[in-house]
Design a protein around this motif. Sequence first.
Motif, short mmCIF file in Angstrom:
data_model
loop_
_atom_site.label_atom_id
_atom_site.label_comp_id
_atom_site.label_asym_id
_atom_site.label_seq_id
_atom_site.Cartn_x
_atom_site.Cartn_y
_atom_site.Cartn_z
N TRP A 1 13.38 12.68 6.26
CA TRP A 1 12.12 12.33 5.97
C TRP A 1 11.62 12.93 4.85
N ASP A 2 10.25 12.36 4.34
CA ASP A 2 9.64 13.02 3.21
C ASP A 2 10.44 12.39 1.99
N SER A 3 9.67 11.81 0.99
CA SER A 3 10.27 10.88 -0.11
C SER A 3 11.09 11.79 -0.89
N LEU A 4 10.75 13.04 -1.14
CA LEU A 4 11.30 13.92 -2.12
C LEU A 4 12.82 14.30 -1.62
N SER B 1 8.20 13.31 11.63
CA SER B 1 7.07 13.66 10.87
C SER B 1 5.75 12.84 11.36
N GLY B 2 6.22 11.52 12.05
CA GLY B 2 5.17 10.72 12.11
C GLY B 2 4.78 10.04 10.84
N LYS B 3 5.33 10.24 9.83
CA LYS B 3 5.13 9.42 8.59
C LYS B 3 6.26 8.70 7.79
N VAL B 4 6.07 7.59 7.08
CA VAL B 4 6.90 7.08 6.53
C VAL B 4 6.98 7.40 5.17
N PRO B 5 7.98 7.38 4.34
CA PRO B 5 9.37 6.54 4.55
C PRO B 5 10.32 7.81 5.29
N CYS B 6 11.14 7.19 6.16
CA CYS B 6 12.10 8.04 6.63
C CYS B 6 13.53 7.52 6.72
N TYR C 1 0.68 -1.22 -0.07
CA TYR C 1 -0.03 0.04 -0.11
C TYR C 1 0.74 1.27 -0.15
N SER C 2 1.82 1.17 0.65
CA SER C 2 2.75 2.43 0.79
C SER C 2 3.29 3.07 -0.37
N SER C 3 2.74 3.83 -1.25
CA SER C 3 3.59 4.30 -2.26
C SER C 3 4.79 4.98 -2.26
N TRP C 4 4.55 6.11 -1.07
CA TRP C 4 5.47 6.81 -0.71
C TRP C 4 7.08 6.23 -0.32
N SER C 5 6.58 5.14 0.48
CA SER C 5 7.77 4.30 1.03
C SER C 5 8.40 3.67 -0.29
N MET D 1 4.47 15.17 -9.36
CA MET D 1 3.88 13.98 -8.99
C MET D 1 3.74 13.94 -7.65
N HIS D 2 4.47 14.56 -6.72
CA HIS D 2 4.56 14.67 -5.24
C HIS D 2 3.45 15.50 -4.79
N ALA D 3 3.36 16.55 -5.58
CA ALA D 3 2.19 17.48 -4.83
C ALA D 3 0.75 17.63 -5.70
N PRO E 1 3.88 -1.69 9.67
CA PRO E 1 2.50 -2.08 9.25
C PRO E 1 1.74 -0.89 9.65
N LEU E 2 0.91 -0.26 8.67
CA LEU E 2 0.29 1.11 8.83
C LEU E 2 -1.14 0.58 9.22
N PHE E 3 -1.88 1.56 9.85
CA PHE E 3 -3.39 1.57 10.24
C PHE E 3 -3.48 0.59 11.30
N1 GSH Z 1 4.75 13.72 1.62
C1 GSH Z 1 5.20 12.51 2.35
C2 GSH Z 1 3.96 11.60 2.58
C3 GSH Z 1 4.39 10.34 3.56
C4 GSH Z 1 3.12 9.86 3.89
O1 GSH Z 1 1.84 10.37 3.82
N2 GSH Z 1 3.06 8.41 4.29
C5 GSH Z 1 2.00 7.78 4.85
C6 GSH Z 1 2.14 6.25 4.40
S1 GSH Z 1 2.30 5.99 2.62
C7 GSH Z 1 2.01 7.46 6.31
O2 GSH Z 1 3.20 7.50 6.81
N3 GSH Z 1 0.83 7.39 6.93
C8 GSH Z 1 0.83 7.30 8.32
C9 GSH Z 1 0.26 8.05 8.99
O3 GSH Z 1 -0.21 9.14 8.62
O4 GSH Z 1 -0.17 7.94 10.28
C10 GSH Z 1 6.43 11.81 1.71
O5 GSH Z 1 6.66 11.99 0.62
O6 GSH Z 1 6.90 10.84 2.07
#
Ligand code: GSH
Length: 214
Positions: free
Chosen positions: A64-67, A50-55, A10-14, A98-100, A34-36
Amino acid sequence: MKIIIGNKNYSSWSLRAWLAAREGGFNFGEIDIPLFRPDSRERILSHSPSGKVPCLNDNGVLVWDSLAIGEYLAEKQPALLPADPVARATARAVSAEMHAGFRDLRTHMPMNIRKDYRGFGRSPDVDEDIARIIAIWNDCRARFGAGGPYLFGHFTLADAAFAPVCFRCKTYGLEVNGAAGDYLATMLANKHMQEWEAAARAETESIAEEDLYG
Ligand SMILES: N[C@@H](CCC(=O)N[C@@H](CS)C(=O)NCC(=O)O)C(=O)O
């Protein structure tokens, strides 16, 4: 070097960060979260501010942030961006686009490698996103692709940016012809894309919120 990522299905950014690191020839480990799940947020926050993946964690340097991760990797492995300044600027522009952007595509056709959702998710707004992406692929191939089969000849961050769209084309059965279709076939045959796909197929977790069409 470690990359903290979510579910490969599922994780396109990862996928973008992981693929850039693989194609750049980096030696790295993965931390898969695993998310969710009830503990997902806490687990991600223990690695990623950021609380997000990838890092990316490069010996204590956190990116952090894929870009930003792609740019960091390209500083260590310049081949991840085109050498020519005009091509490089274009690669960054299409990656940023693509990112935005492409919200309708993201919302109605989320990456879901294991599913066969042929025919689902279409609407005029989604079709407009798809048409723009195909136009980008054709334009990059025609103007900058002479040296190889990728958008800018050899593999660059721009290809990593569009990698999740390539899996979406398969899941949602999108017809892509001509130079863009050849490019899509190249991406789906890429050995690291196939490595990711096989791992996604082997995952057992399902995320109901992401399985939009059953
Ligand atoms: N703009 C960020 C987006 C990252 C993002 O939204 N990651 C999602 C997974 S694909 C995430 O970490 N979700 C978990 C959450 O929001 O709690 C990037 O490019 O890395």
